[in-house]
Scaffold this active site. Structure first.
Site, PDB file in Angstrom:
ATOM      1  N   THR A 188     -49.535 140.650  17.911  1.00  0.00           N
ATOM      2  CA  THR A 188     -49.451 140.954  16.478  1.00  0.00           C
ATOM      3  C   THR A 188     -50.262 142.204  16.205  1.00  0.00           C
ATOM      4  O   THR A 188     -51.328 142.406  16.789  1.00  0.00           O
ATOM      5  CB  THR A 188     -50.061 139.831  15.612  1.00  0.00           C
ATOM      6  N   GLU A 332     -45.532 135.445  14.937  1.00  0.00           N
ATOM      7  CA  GLU A 332     -45.843 134.076  15.354  1.00  0.00           C
ATOM      8  C   GLU A 332     -44.661 133.131  15.160  1.00  0.00           C
ATOM      9  O   GLU A 332     -44.710 131.981  15.549  1.00  0.00           O
ATOM     10  CB  GLU A 332     -47.064 133.555  14.565  1.00  0.00           C
ATOM     11  N   LYS A 439     -57.246 139.391  -7.604  1.00  0.00           N
ATOM     12  CA  LYS A 439     -57.825 138.272  -8.353  1.00  0.00           C
ATOM     13  C   LYS A 439     -58.499 138.808  -9.617  1.00  0.00           C
ATOM     14  O   LYS A 439     -59.598 139.342  -9.556  1.00  0.00           O
ATOM     15  CB  LYS A 439     -58.825 137.510  -7.481  1.00  0.00           C
ATOM     16  N   TRP A 444     -54.450 135.071 -10.441  1.00  0.00           N
ATOM     17  CA  TRP A 444     -53.934 135.906  -9.366  1.00  0.00           C
ATOM     18  C   TRP A 444     -52.783 136.786  -9.854  1.00  0.00           C
ATOM     19  O   TRP A 444     -51.896 136.317 -10.561  1.00  0.00           O
ATOM     20  CB  TRP A 444     -53.424 135.039  -8.210  1.00  0.00           C
TER      21      TRP A 444
HETATM   22  P1  AMP Z   1     -45.411 140.818  11.600  1.00  0.00           P
HETATM   23  O1  AMP Z   1     -45.978 139.741  12.415  1.00  0.00           O
HETATM   24  O2  AMP Z   1     -45.940 142.173  11.935  1.00  0.00           O
HETATM   25  O3  AMP Z   1     -43.908 140.783  11.599  1.00  0.00           O
HETATM   26  O4  AMP Z   1     -45.870 140.572  10.093  1.00  0.00           O
HETATM   27  C1  AMP Z   1     -45.611 139.367   9.431  1.00  0.00           C
HETATM   28  C2  AMP Z   1     -45.973 139.486   7.980  1.00  0.00           C
HETATM   29  O5  AMP Z   1     -45.134 140.447   7.335  1.00  0.00           O
HETATM   30  C3  AMP Z   1     -45.741 138.225   7.186  1.00  0.00           C
HETATM   31  O6  AMP Z   1     -46.785 137.301   7.340  1.00  0.00           O
HETATM   32  C4  AMP Z   1     -45.641 138.760   5.760  1.00  0.00           C
HETATM   33  O7  AMP Z   1     -46.929 139.024   5.217  1.00  0.00           O
HETATM   34  C5  AMP Z   1     -44.936 140.080   5.971  1.00  0.00           C
HETATM   35  N1  AMP Z   1     -43.501 139.922   5.701  1.00  0.00           N
HETATM   36  C6  AMP Z   1     -42.505 139.756   6.592  1.00  0.00           C
HETATM   37  N2  AMP Z   1     -41.319 139.686   5.963  1.00  0.00           N
HETATM   38  C7  AMP Z   1     -41.558 139.798   4.634  1.00  0.00           C
HETATM   39  C8  AMP Z   1     -40.753 139.795   3.450  1.00  0.00           C
HETATM   40  N3  AMP Z   1     -39.441 139.686   3.491  1.00  0.00           N
HETATM   41  N4  AMP Z   1     -41.384 139.922   2.263  1.00  0.00           N
HETATM   42  C9  AMP Z   1     -42.725 140.047   2.183  1.00  0.00           C
HETATM   43  N5  AMP Z   1     -43.536 140.077   3.249  1.00  0.00           N
HETATM   44  C10 AMP Z   1     -42.961 139.947   4.461  1.00  0.00           C
END
Ligand code: AMP
Length: 546
Positions: A188, A332, A439, A444
């Protein structure tokens, strides 16, 4: 206690190699098209892919690596990378895709942590690799993915992919093993701390491929031509290298050229019907099409995820005749967790109400379960109003990070770090990353909602909303704007216009306290806005003390 009665069905393990051998057997004409670093367009069939993946498996076998050894890649989307996906996992090794956009120190950390034995890399990353070699002495081979005649000279010992596999016959049987064994590894790109590895299994990958192809998921079929713009180094290109072969769809791999005109050219010349990527990529495509007054002839569906898809972008795609499928997931989760698709009961709603549902992050695909909880881990109501920490579970959700000593789960659930609500029909809406939520006075404010409104303003290219410390309200929203290139208004005029634009679109107390302009909003290695950096840059920004 009576004796358990087992079903009498075949116990064939769910293996990644089955996806390839089934595609080669039942979709033998299936084409894989790649834009190569060599400068041309390369085409072959899935049968050719299987032969070369098997040659790679044979070449790797000669190195006598232990089962489960990690094999790294630093590569764009292309046929050789696909051969590595299948050849490495298919032979019981672990395909570790590394994001080349990370800082080289982070890449070195990841390679050391994963203990990669071999790294395959695209020639465009040669200077990066030359810097990594002294830092990663445990790597046995660095193998360049390019025609041997085009290998650049180097003082370091670099191997060539074509030379590595050329002696092999391709006469190889994929081994059969336990489906729970590790198949691939992806770190990640956390904005703080060291990256953490998600170690997928054959079982999780095959199940994710089935589930992500369902009609209320990405709805993939053998009639599709699929172009993953999302890189194969970002959560396995959202599983498309597997799911496209699983359904028998032609696959188009765009290589390193991800600019608007290059993507447009491939979409048209290869008659692409389906693509996937983060919002920032699509902003570039749309802008270049508008400049030249272009339209799509075959492109029908685009999956947008990775960060929230601005409603304005959805509308623009709709005007071009392309359905936006908004999806949510994370590394994940392999990555897909939810997809925004309408139910039968939604069809009688007004167009506006339907659009609001499609702008949410969507419903779970079977296999994933989700819930929202408060700070004390009490489950919250699914009424579309209550929002809390989003937790998930399921067979393609991580339970522990690679080499971590402890489980990543709380109460059997994986905490996503996202804040969301879920409505009674199961449509989930992310309101924020928990660290990005603003916040204000104990309440929020959703930074995503504010960004979505701002992104709909005609002069705004990209908008980030961050919290800034406030003496009375603790935190208040500050809007950071990257303007479109041709804006005539002065910054003061534009600021007033943008703030005016919020009136009647959000609650009055949500309207940002100020607007600042930057040349470029900084992006992370996966194309997301780097809000941490912006928060640091604007932490002392004075706000009106109301
Ligand atoms: P990654 O592991 O780099 O793919 O990042 C995952 C994170 O990206 C998630 O926990 C969200 O915070 C954000 N994310 C992924 N898809 C979306 C979406 N459609 N809308 C808003 N946030 C998203």
């Amino acid at each position: 206690m009576t004796k358990a009665l087992f079903g009498q069905m075949m116990d064939s393990p769910l293996l990644i190699s089955n996806i390839l051998s089934s595609a080669a057997r039942h979709h033998a004409q299936l084409e894989i098209v790649s834009r190569r670093a060599e400068g041309d367009i390369h085409r072959y069939t899935v049968v050719d892919l299987q032969v070369r993946a098997k040659k790679l498996a044979q070449a790797l076998e000669r190195l006598h690596l232990d089962a489960g050894s990690r094999i790294g890649t630093l590569a764009w989307n292309g046929y050789r990378h696909l051969e590595i996906y299948y050849g490495v996992s298919g032979s019981g090794l672990v395909c570790h895709t590394i994001n080349p956009r990370l800082f080289s120190e982070q890449i070195a950390y990841i390679i050391q942590h994963a203990e990669d034995e071999i790294i395959f890399f695209d020639q465009s990353f040669q200077s990066l690799v030359e810097g990594l070699i002294p830092l990663c002495p445990h790597v046995k081979k660095w193998i360049c993915l390019i025609d041997p005649a085009l290998m650049q000279s180097s003082e370091l010992a670099l191997d060539n992919y074509e030379s590595f596999i050329e002696q092999e016959s391709g006469d190889f049987e994929w081994p059969i093993f336990d489906e729970r064994l590790a198949s691939s590894l992806c770190y990640t790109s956390g904005t703080t701390g060291n990256p953490k590895g998600a170690l997928y299994s054959h079982r999780s990958t095959v199940l994710h491929s089935y589930a992500s192809s369902l009609p209320d998921s990405l709805s993939l079929s053998a009639r599709d031509v699929i172009l993953p713009v999302v890189p194969m180094f970002h959560v396995n290109a959202w599983g498309l290298p597997y799911s496209s072969l699983l359904v028998g769809a032609k696959l188009v791999l765009p290589g390193a050229k991800l600019d608007g005109p290059s993507i447009y050219e491939l979409l048209e010349s290869e008659k692409v019907t389906f693509s996937a990527g983060v919002p920032t990529i699509w902003a570039g495509l749309i802008q270049s099409m508008k400049l030249k007054n272009l339209n799509f002839s075959t492109f029908k569906r685009v999956v947008i995820g990775g960060s929230a898809c601005p409603p304005a972008m959805m509308k623009t795609f709709q005007e071009y005749g392309v359905e936006v499928i908004h999806a949510w997931g994370m590394t994940e989760l392999s990555p897909i967790g939810t997809v925004a698709k309408l139910k039968a009961s939604d069809l009688s709603k007004s167009i506006h109400e339907q659009e609001l549902i499609q702008q949410k992050q969507g419903r779970v695909i079977f296999g994933v379960d989700m819930r929202i909880v408060d700070g004390d881990l009490n489950a919250l109501a699914q009424d579309g109003k209550a929002f809390g920490d989003l937790q998930v579970k399921g067979p393609w959700v991580i339970q522990q990070y690679f080499k971590a000593s402890e489980s990543a789960l709380i109460d059997g659930w994986f905490p996503t770090g996202d804040v969301s609500n879920i409505d009674p029909d199961g449509h989930m809406q992310i309101t924020d990353r928990s660290k990005d939520v603003i916040k204000s006075g104990g309440e929020w404010i959703s930074s995503i909602d504010l960004e979505n409104v701002a992104a709909g303003h005609p002069s705004v290219m990209m908008a980030a909303c961050i919290s800034v410390a406030h003496p009375k309200w603790d935190e208040r929203p500050l809007l950071v704007i990257e303007k479109k290139p041709d804006v005539q208004l002065s910054n003061d005029e534009l600021k007033a216009d943008i703030l005016q634009f919020f009136i009647d679109k959000v609650a009055k107390w949500w309207i940002p306290d100020d607007v600042v302009f930057v040349d470029k909003i900084p992006l992370t290695a996966t194309g997301k806005m780097q809000k941490l950096k912006l928060r640091e840059q604007f932490k002392n920004h004075p706000l009106p003390c109301l």
